[in-house]
Design a protein around this motif. Structure first.
Motif, PDB file in Angstrom:
ATOM      1  N   LEU A  90       0.830  -1.197   0.000  1.00 37.89           N
ATOM      2  CA  LEU A  90       0.000   0.000   0.000  1.00 37.89           C
ATOM      3  C   LEU A  90       0.873   1.258   0.000  1.00 37.89           C
ATOM      4  N   GLU A 124     -12.789   4.286  -7.076  1.00 38.40           N
ATOM      5  CA  GLU A 124     -11.997   3.082  -7.330  1.00 38.40           C
ATOM      6  C   GLU A 124     -11.261   3.159  -8.663  1.00 38.40           C
ATOM      7  N   GLY A 129      -4.646   3.375  -4.613  1.00 34.39           N
ATOM      8  CA  GLY A 129      -4.321   2.069  -4.057  1.00 34.39           C
ATOM      9  C   GLY A 129      -4.840   1.873  -2.656  1.00 34.39           C
ATOM     10  N   TYR A 130      -5.715   2.788  -2.189  1.00 36.59           N
ATOM     11  CA  TYR A 130      -6.268   2.682  -0.841  1.00 36.59           C
ATOM     12  C   TYR A 130      -7.411   1.656  -0.819  1.00 36.59           C
ATOM     13  N   PRO A 131      -7.328   0.636   0.008  1.00 39.08           N
ATOM     14  CA  PRO A 131      -8.405  -0.362   0.039  1.00 39.08           C
ATOM     15  C   PRO A 131      -9.727   0.198   0.522  1.00 39.08           C
ATOM     16  N   ASP A 132      -9.703   1.282   1.311  1.00 35.50           N
ATOM     17  CA  ASP A 132     -10.958   1.840   1.832  1.00 35.50           C
ATOM     18  C   ASP A 132     -11.589   2.860   0.885  1.00 35.50           C
ATOM     19  N   CYS A 133     -11.152   2.839  -0.383  1.00 35.32           N
ATOM     20  CA  CYS A 133     -11.823   3.623  -1.427  1.00 35.32           C
ATOM     21  C   CYS A 133     -12.531   2.712  -2.429  1.00 35.32           C
ATOM     22  N   ARG A 134     -12.492   1.422  -2.199  1.00 34.93           N
ATOM     23  CA  ARG A 134     -13.086   0.470  -3.145  1.00 34.93           C
ATOM     24  C   ARG A 134     -14.581   0.321  -2.914  1.00 34.93           C
ATOM     25  N   ASP A 136     -16.465  -2.340  -2.944  1.00 32.48           N
ATOM     26  CA  ASP A 136     -16.836  -3.440  -2.055  1.00 32.48           C
ATOM     27  C   ASP A 136     -16.793  -3.004  -0.595  1.00 32.48           C
ATOM     28  N   PHE A 137     -15.780  -2.215  -0.249  1.00 31.90           N
ATOM     29  CA  PHE A 137     -15.673  -1.716   1.118  1.00 31.90           C
ATOM     30  C   PHE A 137     -16.845  -0.802   1.455  1.00 31.90           C
TER      31      PHE A 137
END
Length: 231
Positions: A90, A124, A129-134, A136-137
């Protein structure tokens, strides 16, 4: 009466979402978070823009406990803001738990003011590359908040599938291109408008604007197509 809460940082994305929301809702509330970010001028920028746009109420919440827990180039001055990737893959600008906390608190605020819609500018397509911008989240957070508060809450993400050029096109279609370009703060080093020109956020913003200005007609058509497919 249609009400919405906008998670608002005073940056390009959240300001675009706010201006769109003002056109779509009877009452719009904004919430900004002070988490000890190095670009803390964004809090004052958010206050200024919210006041200029006449939002119903603008709340600033102190969540500096996040700074104590989350080491990131956005919360530590001794970590250079760059494109460097951590061992977990990340970016070093990722603040773990930030959007989990923000959406939770914004959801509580929406509950209190009676808003069914919570709007956030996460994306997205051109994310860092932030997972909390996807997506699904965000969908998972929406379900958790609805279950936890036993109340309907729609998390709206107008920019989720737009690239930065299309986000600029949206701002232009809302009559807000100059406001977004000149008055928002996206720069990780805390410079308003075009920013420092060196940090990853400035690079992404500048490339998107250049792409849009050099190919307005095609990008605007792409934006209209995406908006139509999401209706």
């Amino acid at each position: 009466m249609k009400k919405a809460v906008v998670v608002f940082s005073g940056g390009q994305d959240s300001t675009t979402c706010l201006i769109q929301a003002i056109k779509q809702y009877d009452e719009v509330y904004t919430i900004t978070f002070d988490y000890g970010q190095r670009h803390r001028l964004e809090i004052e920028v958010a206050r200024s823009i919210a006041d200029e746009l006449g939002v119903k109420a603008h709340k600033v919440m102190d969540v500096t406990l996040l700074n104590d827990l989350a080491a990131s180039s956005l919360t530590r001055d001794n970590i250079d803001v760059s494109n460097d990737v951590q061992e977990n893959g990340l970016p070093n600008s990722f603040v773990p738990g930030r959007n989990i906390l923000f959406l939770t608190l914004a959801g509580i605020y929406a509950y209190q003011v009676g808003a069914d819609d919570l709007i956030t500018g996460v994306c997205e397509t051109d994310f860092s590359g932030y997972p909390d911008c996807r997506n699904d989240f965000v969908q998972a957070m929406g379900k958790a908040l609805e279950q936890g508060m036993d109340r309907q809450l729609n998390i709206i993400t107008p920019l989720m599938w737009l690239n930065k050029a299309e986000t600029w096109a949206l701002a232009d279609s809302l009559g807000a291109l100059d406001l977004i370009k000149d008055k928002t703060l996206t720069c990780y080093n805390g410079l308003i408008g075009a920013g420092c020109g060196d940090c990853p956020s400035c690079h992404l913003r500048a490339k998107g604007l250049d792409d849009y200005l050099s190919n307005k007609d095609n990008i605007t058509r792409d934006l209209i197509d995406k908006q139509s497919s999401n209706e």
